[in-house]
Design a protein around this motif. Structure first.
Motif, PDB file in Angstrom:
ATOM      1  N   LEU A 129      44.293  44.247  43.588  1.00  0.00           N
ATOM      2  CA  LEU A 129      43.502  43.427  44.511  1.00  0.00           C
ATOM      3  C   LEU A 129      42.645  42.421  43.751  1.00  0.00           C
ATOM      4  CD1 LEU A 129      42.425  46.123  47.098  1.00  0.00           C
ATOM      5  CD2 LEU A 129      44.030  44.242  47.463  1.00  0.00           C
ATOM      6  N   TRP A 130      42.074  42.843  42.638  1.00  0.00           N
ATOM      7  CA  TRP A 130      41.248  41.934  41.852  1.00  0.00           C
ATOM      8  C   TRP A 130      42.096  40.814  41.253  1.00  0.00           C
ATOM      9  CZ3 TRP A 130      41.156  40.924  36.524  1.00  0.00           C
ATOM     10  CH2 TRP A 130      40.083  40.137  36.101  1.00  0.00           C
ATOM     11  N   TRP A 131      43.249  41.171  40.719  1.00  0.00           N
ATOM     12  CA  TRP A 131      44.115  40.173  40.083  1.00  0.00           C
ATOM     13  C   TRP A 131      44.608  39.147  41.092  1.00  0.00           C
ATOM     14  CZ3 TRP A 131      44.900  39.476  34.986  1.00  0.00           C
ATOM     15  CH2 TRP A 131      45.884  38.575  34.618  1.00  0.00           C
ATOM     16  N   SER A 132      44.866  39.598  42.338  1.00  0.00           N
ATOM     17  CA  SER A 132      45.366  38.664  43.353  1.00  0.00           C
ATOM     18  C   SER A 132      44.238  37.834  43.964  1.00  0.00           C
ATOM     19  CB  SER A 132      46.090  39.441  44.460  1.00  0.00           C
ATOM     20  OG  SER A 132      45.185  40.252  45.178  1.00  0.00           O
ATOM     21  N   GLY A 133      42.994  38.153  43.645  1.00  0.00           N
ATOM     22  CA  GLY A 133      41.877  37.361  44.162  1.00  0.00           C
ATOM     23  C   GLY A 133      41.351  37.816  45.499  1.00  0.00           C
ATOM     24  N   ARG A 134      41.781  38.965  45.974  1.00  0.00           N
ATOM     25  CA  ARG A 134      41.329  39.460  47.279  1.00  0.00           C
ATOM     26  C   ARG A 134      39.937  40.066  47.211  1.00  0.00           C
ATOM     27  NH1 ARG A 134      45.509  38.117  50.466  1.00  0.00           N
ATOM     28  NH2 ARG A 134      47.556  38.656  49.701  1.00  0.00           N
ATOM     29  N   ILE A 135      39.541  40.578  46.029  1.00  0.00           N
ATOM     30  CA  ILE A 135      38.189  41.095  45.838  1.00  0.00           C
ATOM     31  C   ILE A 135      37.615  40.500  44.561  1.00  0.00           C
ATOM     32  CG2 ILE A 135      38.586  43.273  47.054  1.00  0.00           C
ATOM     33  CD1 ILE A 135      38.843  44.650  44.337  1.00  0.00           C
ATOM     34  N   VAL A 183      50.576  41.408  39.702  1.00  0.00           N
ATOM     35  CA  VAL A 183      50.256  42.245  40.854  1.00  0.00           C
ATOM     36  C   VAL A 183      51.356  43.280  41.072  1.00  0.00           C
ATOM     37  CG1 VAL A 183      49.881  42.254  43.350  1.00  0.00           C
ATOM     38  CG2 VAL A 183      48.843  40.479  41.954  1.00  0.00           C
TER      39      VAL A 183
END
Length: 50
Positions: free
Chosen positions: A43-49, A2
């Motif tokens: 955002l995708w890598w952190s799992g937020r989306i 991230v």
């Protein structure tokens, strides 16, 4: 990872400012698109989306 995406986004923001100083419209558009892409990747890598 991230942090890497955030760093790339910051570098694209720096590129946006450099291109705006040069009045390079296509470079500004490319930099703006890269900012969005890197932020979405972070955002995708952190799992937020997604």
């Amino acid at each position: 990872m991230v942090y890497f995406f955030a760093l790339c986004s910051f570098l694209a923001l720096l590129g946006l400012f450099i291109n705006s100083k040069r009045r390079n419209g296509h470079g500004m558009a490319y930099s703006a698109a890269m900012i969005v892409i890197w932020m979405l990747a972070a955002l995708w890598w952190s799992g937020r989306i997604g």
